[in-house]
Design a protein around this motif. Structure first.
Motif, PDB file in Angstrom:
ATOM      1  N   LYS A   1       0.878  -1.163   0.000  1.00 15.55           N
ATOM      2  CA  LYS A   1       0.000   0.000   0.000  1.00 15.55           C
ATOM      3  C   LYS A   1       0.917   1.215   0.000  1.00 15.55           C
ATOM      4  O   LYS A   1       1.253   1.756   1.050  1.00 15.55           O
ATOM      5  CB  LYS A   1      -0.932  -0.012   1.214  1.00 15.55           C
ATOM      6  N   LEU A   2       1.342   1.600  -1.178  1.00 17.68           N
ATOM      7  CA  LEU A   2       2.437   2.538  -1.327  1.00 17.68           C
ATOM      8  C   LEU A   2       2.082   3.917  -0.780  1.00 17.68           C
ATOM      9  O   LEU A   2       1.145   4.562  -1.227  1.00 17.68           O
ATOM     10  CB  LEU A   2       2.838   2.649  -2.796  1.00 17.68           C
ATOM     11  N   GLU A   3       2.848   4.358   0.189  1.00 11.42           N
ATOM     12  CA  GLU A   3       2.710   5.704   0.746  1.00 11.42           C
ATOM     13  C   GLU A   3       3.737   6.595   0.059  1.00 11.42           C
ATOM     14  O   GLU A   3       4.929   6.485   0.313  1.00 11.42           O
ATOM     15  CB  GLU A   3       2.921   5.681   2.258  1.00 11.42           C
ATOM     16  N   ILE A   4       3.258   7.454  -0.818  1.00 15.82           N
ATOM     17  CA  ILE A   4       4.130   8.257  -1.667  1.00 15.82           C
ATOM     18  C   ILE A   4       4.025   9.726  -1.302  1.00 15.82           C
ATOM     19  O   ILE A   4       2.929  10.273  -1.193  1.00 15.82           O
ATOM     20  CB  ILE A   4       3.762   8.064  -3.155  1.00 15.82           C
ATOM     21  N   THR A   5       5.167  10.357  -1.112  1.00 17.15           N
ATOM     22  CA  THR A   5       5.224  11.776  -0.824  1.00 17.15           C
ATOM     23  C   THR A   5       5.971  12.495  -1.936  1.00 17.15           C
ATOM     24  O   THR A   5       7.100  12.122  -2.262  1.00 17.15           O
ATOM     25  CB  THR A   5       5.943  12.046   0.514  1.00 17.15           C
ATOM     26  N   GLU A   6       5.355  13.491  -2.534  1.00 18.41           N
ATOM     27  CA  GLU A   6       6.063  14.345  -3.474  1.00 18.41           C
ATOM     28  C   GLU A   6       6.840  15.373  -2.656  1.00 18.41           C
ATOM     29  O   GLU A   6       6.260  16.180  -1.932  1.00 18.41           O
ATOM     30  CB  GLU A   6       5.110  15.040  -4.436  1.00 18.41           C
ATOM     31  N   VAL A   7       8.161  15.330  -2.761  1.00 11.83           N
ATOM     32  CA  VAL A   7       9.026  16.143  -1.915  1.00 11.83           C
ATOM     33  C   VAL A   7       9.374  17.477  -2.558  1.00 11.83           C
ATOM     34  O   VAL A   7       9.316  18.528  -1.916  1.00 11.83           O
ATOM     35  CB  VAL A   7      10.321  15.367  -1.587  1.00 11.83           C
ATOM     36  N   PHE A   8       9.727  17.434  -3.832  1.00 13.65           N
ATOM     37  CA  PHE A   8      10.298  18.619  -4.464  1.00 13.65           C
ATOM     38  C   PHE A   8      10.002  18.601  -5.944  1.00 13.65           C
ATOM     39  O   PHE A   8       9.988  17.548  -6.570  1.00 13.65           O
ATOM     40  CB  PHE A   8      11.813  18.635  -4.226  1.00 13.65           C
ATOM     41  N   LYS A   9       9.731  19.773  -6.507  1.00 13.74           N
ATOM     42  CA  LYS A   9       9.579  19.876  -7.948  1.00 13.74           C
ATOM     43  C   LYS A   9      10.148  21.194  -8.432  1.00 13.74           C
ATOM     44  O   LYS A   9      10.226  22.179  -7.691  1.00 13.74           O
ATOM     45  CB  LYS A   9       8.117  19.744  -8.360  1.00 13.74           C
ATOM     46  N   ALA A  10      10.590  21.207  -9.679  1.00 14.92           N
ATOM     47  CA  ALA A  10      11.193  22.403 -10.263  1.00 14.92           C
ATOM     48  C   ALA A  10      11.038  22.368 -11.770  1.00 14.92           C
ATOM     49  O   ALA A  10      10.799  21.315 -12.362  1.00 14.92           O
ATOM     50  CB  ALA A  10      12.675  22.502  -9.887  1.00 14.92           C
ATOM     51  N   GLU A  11      11.192  23.529 -12.378  1.00 14.74           N
ATOM     52  CA  GLU A  11      11.081  23.633 -13.835  1.00 14.74           C
ATOM     53  C   GLU A  11      12.412  23.318 -14.504  1.00 14.74           C
ATOM     54  O   GLU A  11      12.836  24.001 -15.424  1.00 14.74           O
ATOM     55  CB  GLU A  11      10.619  25.046 -14.219  1.00 14.74           C
ATOM     56  N   ARG A  12      13.078  22.273 -14.028  1.00 23.28           N
ATOM     57  CA  ARG A  12      14.346  21.818 -14.595  1.00 23.28           C
ATOM     58  C   ARG A  12      14.363  20.305 -14.587  1.00 23.28           C
ATOM     59  O   ARG A  12      13.562  19.665 -13.893  1.00 23.28           O
ATOM     60  CB  ARG A  12      15.535  22.358 -13.790  1.00 23.28           C
ATOM     61  N   MET A  13      15.291  19.712 -15.289  1.00 20.08           N
ATOM     62  CA  MET A  13      15.336  18.260 -15.406  1.00 20.08           C
ATOM     63  C   MET A  13      16.082  17.633 -14.229  1.00 20.08           C
ATOM     64  O   MET A  13      17.115  18.134 -13.784  1.00 20.08           O
ATOM     65  CB  MET A  13      16.009  17.856 -16.720  1.00 20.08           C
ATOM     66  N   PHE A  14      15.521  16.520 -13.702  1.00 23.41           N
ATOM     67  CA  PHE A  14      16.160  15.716 -12.667  1.00 23.41           C
ATOM     68  C   PHE A  14      16.643  14.415 -13.298  1.00 23.41           C
ATOM     69  O   PHE A  14      15.986  13.854 -14.171  1.00 23.41           O
ATOM     70  CB  PHE A  14      15.184  15.366 -11.550  1.00 23.41           C
ATOM     71  N   PHE A  15      17.778  13.908 -12.777  1.00 21.32           N
ATOM     72  CA  PHE A  15      18.307  12.650 -13.295  1.00 21.32           C
ATOM     73  C   PHE A  15      18.599  11.692 -12.141  1.00 21.32           C
ATOM     74  O   PHE A  15      17.715  11.372 -11.370  1.00 21.32           O
ATOM     75  CB  PHE A  15      19.552  12.910 -14.145  1.00 21.32           C
ATOM     76  N   GLY A  16      19.849  11.222 -12.018  1.00 26.06           N
ATOM     77  CA  GLY A  16      20.195  10.226 -11.016  1.00 26.06           C
ATOM     78  C   GLY A  16      20.070  10.725  -9.592  1.00 26.06           C
ATOM     79  O   GLY A  16      20.205  11.917  -9.311  1.00 26.06           O
ATOM     80  N   VAL A  17      19.817   9.774  -8.655  1.00 27.12           N
ATOM     81  CA  VAL A  17      19.626  10.070  -7.237  1.00 27.12           C
ATOM     82  C   VAL A  17      20.623   9.259  -6.426  1.00 27.12           C
ATOM     83  O   VAL A  17      20.897   8.097  -6.730  1.00 27.12           O
ATOM     84  CB  VAL A  17      18.197   9.706  -6.782  1.00 27.12           C
TER      85      VAL A  17
END
Length: 348
Positions: free
Chosen positions: A297-313
């Motif tokens: 029962k996946l508990e998902i939180t959106e942490v951060f967003k921006a008008e730029r591209m995200f890649f590796g974590v």
């Protein structure tokens, strides 16, 4: 260390989400996953931009950790080490203007390996600092490479447009379509706990058991497409990301879990972090709580967003989360976001 901070995109949005059910694309819907987001949280879109002369100036697709827990940043032109205080560029030979780096790793002998988009692969010797450039003349499969990986036996695997290349310390062995490889354009490589080599390609996904290559398909018998991320979690489950999102291996078949996923990473607490692309060119960082992965029962939180591209974590030794970006890297410390770049811009 000189720093200039600029406050950009000053916005904190508070969002209330209710529990929703998402179809996992199984035909009988028996494996539907409930995404439990029945809580209020803040999506961060406010961040400080911090100029550091040696921080990345070009696209950063992958970030790894060295044996000391320092960041190794593949910033295309440069390989940059970050020790928690200082960014330091690894020295290039005089005849190398750019590494054209897509990926980087420190191997078990503390040598640095670089998968180059134009120049084959590089190895920086841990003892002497000498740089060796491996090309097709040395037996490497292709000059354009996207990923580099070390297996448990110490072999170095390099993937790119020429298929898979395995370096055993003295020579390369190349695997292509004629050897049973289901696609020649490799994006990512992983060895599982049984010693199998998984790989994602621009066309599909596959597995190599040491003798035979097998294409991996989803629970509907369909091929994957454009696989950029494969992960084995702490419970030995295999997770895969392709153009349609996140898939989980359940009972030797992959079921669809989430859309809009780009790169996935498991932190030290067993939680998942993933980056995703949104419509209009913006990107998002989300977290799946470790406990919710167990009961599905996946508990998902959106942490951060921006008008730029995200890649590796990647997670550093202090528990901070770092994300590769277009001309810099992002830091999320659990409360705030900072964007480090080597490009000095005028204050707006």
């Amino acid at each position: 260390m000189q720093r200039f901070k600029y406050i950009l995109l000053i916005l904190v949005v508070t969002i209330s989400c209710k529990t929703e059910k998402h179809n996992t694309h199984t035909k009988d819907n028996k494996n539907d996953i409930v995404i439990d987001t029945e809580h209020t949280f803040s999506v961060i879109s406010k961040f400080d931009t911090i100029f550091e002369p040696n921080a990345p100036k070009r696209i950063t697709r992958n970030i790894k950790l060295d044996k000391e827990g320092n960041l190794l940043i593949a910033a295309y032109d440069d390989i940059i080490r970050y020790n928690g205080n200082t960014f330091t560029k690894l020295k290039k030979p005089e005849n190398v203007e750019s590494w054209y780096a897509f990926d980087v790793l420190e191997d078990s002998k503390e040598n640095i390996w670089i998968a180059s988009d134009q120049s084959g692969a590089f190895r920086i010797d841990s003892k002497t600092g000498a740089v060796t450039n491996f090309t097709t003349k040395d037996g490497l499969g292709h000059l354009r490479n996207m990923c580099v990986y070390e297996d448990k036996a110490g072999n170095i695997w390099i993937g790119g447009q020429g298929g898979l290349s395995k370096y055993d310390g003295s020579k390369f062995t190349n695997f292509t379509l004629k050897d049973g490889l289901p696609h020649n354009d490799i994006n990512t490589i992983l060895e599982d706990n049984k010693g199998n080599i998984w790989f994602g390609t621009r066309g599909n996904a596959g597995l190599y058991d040491g003798n035979t290559f097998t294409e991996i398909k989803n629970n509907e018998g369909q091929s994957f497409f454009n696989v950029w991320s494969i992960l084995e979690d702490k419970s030995n489950n295999i997770w895969l990301v392709d153009s349609s999102g996140l898939w989980k291996n359940n009972s030797n078949t992959f079921t669809h879990e989430l859309p809009d996923v780009w790169k996935i990473y498991e932190d030290t607490k067993g939680g998942f972090w993933y980056t995703g692309m949104l419509k209009g060119g913006s990107s998002t960082l989300k977290r799946i709580e470790a406990s919710s992965l167990i009961d599905e029962k996946l508990e998902i939180t959106e942490v951060f967003k921006a008008e730029r591209m995200f890649f590796g974590v990647v997670e550093d030794k202090k528990g901070n989360i770092w994300i590769g970006g277009g001309d810099g890297i992002w830091l999320y410390n659990g409360e705030n976001v900072e964007y480090y770049t080597g490009i000095l811009k005028k204050e707006e």
